[in-house]
Design a protein around this motif. Sequence first.
Motif, PDB file in Angstrom:
ATOM      1  N   GLY A  66       5.444  -8.932  -4.901  1.00 13.70           N
ATOM      2  CA  GLY A  66       4.158  -8.792  -5.121  1.00 13.70           C
ATOM      3  C   GLY A  66       3.285  -7.807  -5.060  1.00 13.70           C
ATOM      4  N   GLY A  67       3.912  -6.680  -4.689  1.00 16.97           N
ATOM      5  CA  GLY A  67       3.394  -5.183  -5.120  1.00 16.97           C
ATOM      6  C   GLY A  67       3.731  -4.791  -6.502  1.00 16.97           C
ATOM      7  N   VAL A  68       5.043  -5.236  -6.942  1.00 20.39           N
ATOM      8  CA  VAL A  68       5.393  -4.621  -8.238  1.00 20.39           C
ATOM      9  C   VAL A  68       4.345  -5.388  -9.311  1.00 20.39           C
ATOM     10  CG1 VAL A  68       7.004  -4.833 -10.143  1.00 20.39           C
ATOM     11  CG2 VAL A  68       7.756  -4.139  -7.942  1.00 20.39           C
ATOM     12  N   TRP A  69       3.972  -6.855  -8.926  1.00 24.81           N
ATOM     13  CA  TRP A  69       3.200  -7.592  -9.934  1.00 24.81           C
ATOM     14  C   TRP A  69       1.826  -7.014 -10.088  1.00 24.81           C
ATOM     15  CZ3 TRP A  69       3.790 -10.940 -13.432  1.00 24.81           C
ATOM     16  CH2 TRP A  69       2.491 -11.913 -13.939  1.00 24.81           C
ATOM     17  N   ALA A  70       1.474  -6.567  -8.642  1.00 26.23           N
ATOM     18  CA  ALA A  70       0.127  -5.848  -8.710  1.00 26.23           C
ATOM     19  C   ALA A  70      -0.170  -4.627  -9.442  1.00 26.23           C
ATOM     20  CB  ALA A  70      -0.604  -5.831  -7.246  1.00 26.23           C
ATOM     21  N   TYR A  71       0.899  -3.747  -9.663  1.00 23.56           N
ATOM     22  CA  TYR A  71       1.002  -2.554 -10.155  1.00 23.56           C
ATOM     23  C   TYR A  71       1.301  -2.608 -11.466  1.00 23.56           C
ATOM     24  CZ  TYR A  71       0.627   0.531  -5.980  1.00 23.56           C
ATOM     25  OH  TYR A  71       0.193   1.187  -4.827  1.00 23.56           O
ATOM     26  N   MET A  74       0.722  -1.157   0.202  1.00 16.86           N
ATOM     27  CA  MET A  74      -0.231   0.121  -0.105  1.00 16.86           C
ATOM     28  C   MET A  74       0.825   1.271  -0.278  1.00 16.86           C
ATOM     29  SD  MET A  74      -3.308   0.973   2.671  1.00 16.86           S
ATOM     30  CE  MET A  74      -1.866   1.199   3.984  1.00 16.86           C
ATOM     31  N   LEU A  75       1.932   1.295   0.688  1.00 23.10           N
ATOM     32  CA  LEU A  75       2.748   2.312   0.924  1.00 23.10           C
ATOM     33  C   LEU A  75       4.094   2.437   0.115  1.00 23.10           C
ATOM     34  CD1 LEU A  75       2.075   2.787   4.541  1.00 23.10           C
ATOM     35  CD2 LEU A  75       0.730   3.802   2.973  1.00 23.10           C
ATOM     36  N   ILE A 130       7.869  13.823  -7.445  1.00 21.84           N
ATOM     37  CA  ILE A 130       7.388  12.885  -8.072  1.00 21.84           C
ATOM     38  C   ILE A 130       6.018  12.648  -7.371  1.00 21.84           C
ATOM     39  CG2 ILE A 130       7.532  10.424  -8.464  1.00 21.84           C
ATOM     40  CD1 ILE A 130       9.883  11.894  -9.630  1.00 21.84           C
ATOM     41  N   PRO A 131       4.954  12.246  -8.423  1.00 21.82           N
ATOM     42  CA  PRO A 131       3.424  12.049  -7.849  1.00 21.82           C
ATOM     43  C   PRO A 131       3.495  10.986  -6.947  1.00 21.82           C
ATOM     44  CG  PRO A 131       3.655  12.638 -10.152  1.00 21.82           C
ATOM     45  CD  PRO A 131       4.947  12.310  -9.776  1.00 21.82           C
ATOM     46  N   LEU A 132       2.601  11.093  -5.836  1.00 20.14           N
ATOM     47  CA  LEU A 132       2.689  10.158  -4.806  1.00 20.14           C
ATOM     48  C   LEU A 132       2.523   8.721  -5.314  1.00 20.14           C
ATOM     49  CD1 LEU A 132       2.566   9.577  -1.761  1.00 20.14           C
ATOM     50  CD2 LEU A 132       0.057  10.015  -1.582  1.00 20.14           C
ATOM     51  N   ARG A 133       1.497   8.423  -5.812  1.00 17.02           N
ATOM     52  CA  ARG A 133       1.260   7.212  -6.497  1.00 17.02           C
ATOM     53  C   ARG A 133       2.263   6.668  -7.221  1.00 17.02           C
ATOM     54  NH1 ARG A 133      -4.131   6.448  -4.711  1.00 17.02           N
ATOM     55  NH2 ARG A 133      -5.272   8.271  -5.012  1.00 17.02           N
ATOM     56  N   VAL A 134       2.914   7.461  -8.135  1.00 14.06           N
ATOM     57  CA  VAL A 134       3.997   6.948  -8.838  1.00 14.06           C
ATOM     58  C   VAL A 134       5.257   6.727  -7.976  1.00 14.06           C
ATOM     59  CG1 VAL A 134       5.744   7.754 -10.703  1.00 14.06           C
ATOM     60  CG2 VAL A 134       3.436   8.197 -10.858  1.00 14.06           C
ATOM     61  N   THR A 135       5.378   7.575  -6.897  1.00 18.08           N
ATOM     62  CA  THR A 135       6.563   7.081  -5.856  1.00 18.08           C
ATOM     63  C   THR A 135       6.281   5.858  -5.317  1.00 18.08           C
ATOM     64  OG1 THR A 135       6.955   9.603  -5.526  1.00 18.08           O
ATOM     65  CG2 THR A 135       7.346   7.987  -3.722  1.00 18.08           C
ATOM     66  N   ILE A 136       5.018   5.477  -4.774  1.00 19.87           N
ATOM     67  CA  ILE A 136       4.644   4.441  -4.001  1.00 19.87           C
ATOM     68  C   ILE A 136       5.034   3.324  -4.998  1.00 19.87           C
ATOM     69  CG2 ILE A 136       2.789   2.925  -3.059  1.00 19.87           C
ATOM     70  CD1 ILE A 136       1.518   5.305  -2.053  1.00 19.87           C
ATOM     71  N   ALA A 137       4.444   3.201  -6.221  1.00 22.77           N
ATOM     72  CA  ALA A 137       4.798   2.152  -7.116  1.00 22.77           C
ATOM     73  C   ALA A 137       5.966   1.863  -7.477  1.00 22.77           C
ATOM     74  CB  ALA A 137       3.851   2.191  -8.192  1.00 22.77           C
ATOM     75  N   SER A 138       6.854   3.035  -7.992  1.00 20.82           N
ATOM     76  CA  SER A 138       8.271   2.933  -8.394  1.00 20.82           C
ATOM     77  C   SER A 138       9.172   2.510  -7.189  1.00 20.82           C
ATOM     78  CB  SER A 138       8.354   4.173  -8.917  1.00 20.82           C
ATOM     79  OG  SER A 138       7.879   4.596 -10.086  1.00 20.82           O
ATOM     80  N   GLY A 197      -2.480  -4.953  -0.744  1.00 20.72           N
ATOM     81  CA  GLY A 197      -2.146  -3.553   0.042  1.00 20.72           C
ATOM     82  C   GLY A 197      -1.905  -2.618  -1.322  1.00 20.72           C
ATOM     83  N   ALA A 198      -1.496  -3.423  -2.434  1.00 20.17           N
ATOM     84  CA  ALA A 198      -1.403  -2.580  -3.807  1.00 20.17           C
ATOM     85  C   ALA A 198      -2.659  -2.014  -4.316  1.00 20.17           C
ATOM     86  CB  ALA A 198      -0.523  -3.426  -4.910  1.00 20.17           C
ATOM     87  N   LYS A 199      -3.422  -2.927  -4.447  1.00 20.64           N
ATOM     88  CA  LYS A 199      -4.797  -2.752  -4.770  1.00 20.64           C
ATOM     89  C   LYS A 199      -5.509  -1.430  -4.052  1.00 20.64           C
ATOM     90  CE  LYS A 199      -5.894  -7.088  -6.728  1.00 20.64           C
ATOM     91  NZ  LYS A 199      -6.612  -8.403  -6.728  1.00 20.64           N
ATOM     92  N   MET A 200      -5.156  -1.439  -2.618  1.00 22.76           N
ATOM     93  CA  MET A 200      -5.782  -0.393  -1.864  1.00 22.76           C
ATOM     94  C   MET A 200      -4.995   0.824  -2.160  1.00 22.76           C
ATOM     95  SD  MET A 200      -6.339  -0.300   2.410  1.00 22.76           S
ATOM     96  CE  MET A 200      -7.200   1.068   3.025  1.00 22.76           C
ATOM     97  N   GLY A 201      -3.542   0.766  -2.089  1.00 23.62           N
ATOM     98  CA  GLY A 201      -2.894   1.924  -2.561  1.00 23.62           C
ATOM     99  C   GLY A 201      -3.196   2.526  -3.743  1.00 23.62           C
ATOM    100  N   GLN A 202      -3.876   2.055  -4.625  1.00 21.03           N
ATOM    101  CA  GLN A 202      -4.085   2.483  -5.991  1.00 21.03           C
ATOM    102  C   GLN A 202      -5.593   3.261  -6.069  1.00 21.03           C
ATOM    103  OE1 GLN A 202      -3.648   0.023  -9.764  1.00 21.03           O
ATOM    104  NE2 GLN A 202      -2.505  -1.489  -8.410  1.00 21.03           N
ATOM    105  N   THR A 203      -6.461   2.952  -4.986  1.00 26.37           N
ATOM    106  CA  THR A 203      -7.840   3.630  -4.827  1.00 26.37           C
ATOM    107  C   THR A 203      -7.844   4.401  -3.904  1.00 26.37           C
ATOM    108  OG1 THR A 203      -8.545   1.432  -3.606  1.00 26.37           O
ATOM    109  CG2 THR A 203      -8.712   1.550  -6.060  1.00 26.37           C
ATOM    110  N   ALA A 204      -7.001   4.205  -2.601  1.00 23.83           N
ATOM    111  CA  ALA A 204      -7.080   5.085  -1.371  1.00 23.83           C
ATOM    112  C   ALA A 204      -6.781   6.599  -1.799  1.00 23.83           C
ATOM    113  CB  ALA A 204      -5.905   4.641  -0.238  1.00 23.83           C
ATOM    114  N   LYS A 205      -7.507   7.620  -0.883  1.00 19.64           N
ATOM    115  CA  LYS A 205      -7.397   8.822  -1.062  1.00 19.64           C
ATOM    116  C   LYS A 205      -5.724   9.325  -0.739  1.00 19.64           C
ATOM    117  CE  LYS A 205     -11.931  10.225   0.066  1.00 19.64           C
ATOM    118  NZ  LYS A 205     -12.914  11.018   0.946  1.00 19.64           N
ATOM    119  N   ARG A 206      -5.358  10.039  -1.377  1.00 23.34           N
ATOM    120  CA  ARG A 206      -3.720  10.621  -1.370  1.00 23.34           C
ATOM    121  C   ARG A 206      -3.530  11.225   0.038  1.00 23.34           C
ATOM    122  NH1 ARG A 206      -4.650  12.447  -6.603  1.00 23.34           N
ATOM    123  NH2 ARG A 206      -5.367  14.583  -6.225  1.00 23.34           N
TER     124      ARG A 206
END
Length: 262
Positions: free
Chosen positions: A66-71, A22-23, A180-188, A229-238
């Motif tokens: 697992g997180g990278v695979w989900a993203y 998620m984070l 870097i945008p937050l969601r790009v930061t988390i995924a990268s 966690g990755a799925k929640m990170g993609q949809t949770a509010k910033r």
Amino acid sequence: MSIELILVMFLIGFLGSFLSGMLGIGGSIVKYPMLLYLPPLFGVATYTAQEVSALAMVQVFFATLGGVWAYRKSDLIDKRLVLDMGISIVIGSLIGAYGSKFIPGEAVNLVYGIMAVIAAVMMLKPGRKENEEGEATGEPLTYPRGIGVGSSFIVGILSGIVGAGGAFILIPIMISVLRIPLRVTIASSLAIVLLSSIGGMTGKILAGQVIWAESTILIVSSLLGASFGAKMGQTAKRGFLQGTLATLILLTAVKVWYDILF
């Protein structure tokens, strides 16, 4: 292995990797104390620091995998950013890990404490919202590449010294310095930590410190937890993601300095 131990290890793996996915953190900040304290608290097992470190490193690798695979289909992982910062942090961590044997234990703890405070200050400082505008534009990500490579190299050295993945300070740098945008930061950052964890896990395996029975449970639960966690990170509010990251890093800073001072 008892059913109680299996349940405790599964819980540790799932919760730690859920936060990781998620984070965008490796999660050793959370997993290390959980592995060290929870099994003896429930009376199911007791592990040495070396065994806990090995278990945490294995879980970090599979949690970030697992997180990278989900993203993978989200277009949030910036490949150039991952290569720029991933390669340099791996090189830096190798240098720091080797050089740590020449540094007194007290100095290592002090470095860790300073890193935690810097990360907490960077996450809590205002003025980061404007970098979220780039999330929906579809334009190529731009950032000062020299600063990105140099900062991740330094973080790698410091992380190698203290034996941490470095994501807890890398993420504030990506958000506050590189913009870097937050969601790009988390995924990268998940992909960057995945690269940096390969060497650490390989070293633990070669050193014969990995307990494979417990590690197998952690691997399964890590892949499940990181995916959710990755799925929640993609949809949770910033705001929720930012607040959770800041809180986790701040608690880490408080714990580190408590250990140093007391």
